[in-house]
Design a protein around this motif. Structure first.
Motif, short mmCIF file in Angstrom:
data_model
loop_
_atom_site.label_atom_id
_atom_site.label_comp_id
_atom_site.label_asym_id
_atom_site.label_seq_id
_atom_site.Cartn_x
_atom_site.Cartn_y
_atom_site.Cartn_z
N HIS A 36 -22.61 30.47 95.20
CA HIS A 36 -21.36 30.18 95.92
C HIS A 36 -20.37 29.51 94.97
O HIS A 36 -20.72 29.11 93.86
N GLN A 37 -19.14 29.37 95.42
CA GLN A 37 -18.06 28.86 94.57
C GLN A 37 -17.84 27.36 94.66
O GLN A 37 -17.06 26.78 93.90
N PRO A 70 -24.42 26.84 92.34
CA PRO A 70 -23.12 26.42 92.90
C PRO A 70 -21.99 26.58 91.89
O PRO A 70 -22.20 26.98 90.73
N GLY A 71 -20.78 26.25 92.35
CA GLY A 71 -19.63 26.16 91.45
C GLY A 71 -19.27 27.44 90.74
O GLY A 71 -18.73 27.40 89.63
N ALA A 72 -19.55 28.60 91.37
CA ALA A 72 -19.26 29.90 90.75
C ALA A 72 -19.89 30.01 89.36
O ALA A 72 -19.36 30.68 88.48
N SER A 73 -21.04 29.34 89.17
CA SER A 73 -21.70 29.34 87.86
C SER A 73 -22.37 30.67 87.56
O SER A 73 -22.62 30.98 86.39
N LYS A 76 -18.16 34.77 90.05
CA LYS A 76 -16.84 34.24 90.39
C LYS A 76 -16.60 34.25 91.90
O LYS A 76 -17.19 35.06 92.62
N ALA A 77 -15.71 33.37 92.34
CA ALA A 77 -15.47 33.16 93.77
C ALA A 77 -15.24 34.45 94.55
O ALA A 77 -15.87 34.70 95.57
N ASN A 78 -14.32 35.27 94.06
CA ASN A 78 -13.94 36.47 94.81
C ASN A 78 -14.91 37.63 94.65
O ASN A 78 -14.74 38.68 95.26
N SER A 93 -22.69 31.55 100.29
CA SER A 93 -21.83 30.90 101.28
C SER A 93 -20.43 31.37 100.93
O SER A 93 -19.96 31.10 99.82
N PHE A 94 -19.78 32.05 101.87
CA PHE A 94 -18.65 32.87 101.46
C PHE A 94 -17.53 32.90 102.50
O PHE A 94 -17.79 33.19 103.68
N PRO A 95 -16.29 32.57 102.12
CA PRO A 95 -15.16 32.77 103.04
C PRO A 95 -14.99 34.27 103.28
O PRO A 95 -14.58 35.00 102.38
#
Length: 336
Positions: A36-37, A70-73, A76-78, A93-95
């Motif tokens: 997750h990001q 965690p932290g988009a490690s 990447k977020a998108n 865990s994702f918007p």
């Protein structure tokens, strides 16, 4: 001393190896990657939600281990949604709105005025609206493990935002396209920048207003730039669905015991999030008041005025351009 035959020595060696192996801890039959990001180890409720699932499943000893990145490690977020489809990750865990480019129906999960409060979100989770959203998630190759709705707020650098007339002439940075349409429909101009640039944009006058989650309002210290914030209260305009998802391909590989352990862990994580997410709103209100800013909430009449703008802009475009979009909006509005 009698010399042992090669066969006897081999047998004895095999017994020693087996005995040693019996003393070793059992290895997990399957290891899942959860990505997750959000910041890890810093109290972010979305990270903790995933960590709870990992701890509970690992402790269940059902041949399943979850490692959290965690932290988009890792991704990447998108790109989390696509990474699940390709098998790069198993969980996230994702918007969900981030994947609306793949499935435009997901835009309904960040839509102005569809979710009014945390209690309303819980009722919505059990509605035909969310049944349809989960169906699209399944068709897209994922499975919902835990529901999570995050509340948001909006604020002005020079004044409070209560009524649609208040944003005329304002330069607003919005978290999503559906909100941007509503702000523009009320007379604001839209500033397109990433969330980590909002503070500087407000400071320099590039933006004079913004909307974002209550958690981000605090973590980005926007109370230092905004004069007034409109908190969620009982008439929130801003809610975003950020579930914990698992790749359907991974889910289908699990046996019944593993699925049961994952469901139990996810239920515990969902209950944790439901309690903690409301606290984020309270922390935001406290931070803004401490900074000497004004904190307001929308009245029923003000909320209705904003929803009327959304119906002419965000809802209308969603209904016209998204397959089944009009029906989705109607199902959401049917939940009181």
């Amino acid at each position: 001393m009698q010399q042992q035959s090669p066969w006897a020595r081999g047998l004895r060696g095999a017994i020693v190896l087996l005995a040693g192996a019996a003393c070793l801890p059992a290895m997990a039959d399957m290891t899942l990657k959860a990505s997750h990001q959000f910041p890890g180890g810093k109290g972010d409720v979305r990270d903790e939600m995933v960590q709870i699932i990992a701890r509970e499943v690992n402790a269940a000893k059902v041949g399943l281990e979850i490692k959290v990145y965690p932290g988009a490690s890792l991704v990447k977020a998108n790109e989390q949604w696509k990474a699940m489809q390709t098998g790069q990750i198993d969980m996230t865990s994702f918007p969900l709105d981030y994947a609306s480019g793949f499935h435009p129906q997901f835009g309904a999960t960040l839509m102005p005025g569809l979710v009014k409060s945390h209690e309303h979100a819980l009722r919505l989770n059990k509605s035909p609206f969310m049944d349809e959203i989960r169906k699209v998630v399944e068709q897209g190759g994922a499975h919902v493990l835990a529901d999570a709705w995050l509340a948001g707020a909006f604020g002005g650098k020079e004044k409070c935002i209560r009524k649609p007339d208040d944003v005329q002439g304002m330069k607003i940075r919005s978290a999503g396209a559906t909100f941007a349409r509503m702000w523009a429909g009320a007379g604001a101009s839209i500033v397109s920048i990433s969330s980590n640039e909002v503070y500087n944009a407000l400071q320099q006058g590039v933006a004079t207003g913004t909307d974002t989650s209550t958690g981000s309002m605090v973590s980005f210290r926007l109370y230092e730039q905004l004069k007034c914030v409109t908190a969620p209260g009982d008439n929130a305009l801003w809610f975003m669905y950020e579930p914990v998802l698992i790749s359907k391909r991974t889910w289908d590989k699990l046996d019944d015991k593993q699925k049961a352990a994952l469901k139990a862990a996810s239920a515990k994580a969902e209950a944790y999030f439901a309690a903690e997410s409301k606290k984020l709103d309270d922390k935001m209100v406290e931070a803004f008041k401490k900074a000497g800013d004004e904190v307001v909430t929308l009245t029923d009449a003000e909320f209705d005025a904003w929803r009327a703008v959304a119906q002419k802009t965000s809802y209308k475009e969603f209904g016209e351009k998204v397959p089944g979009g009009k029906e989705l909006i109607e199902k959401a509005l049917g939940v009181k």
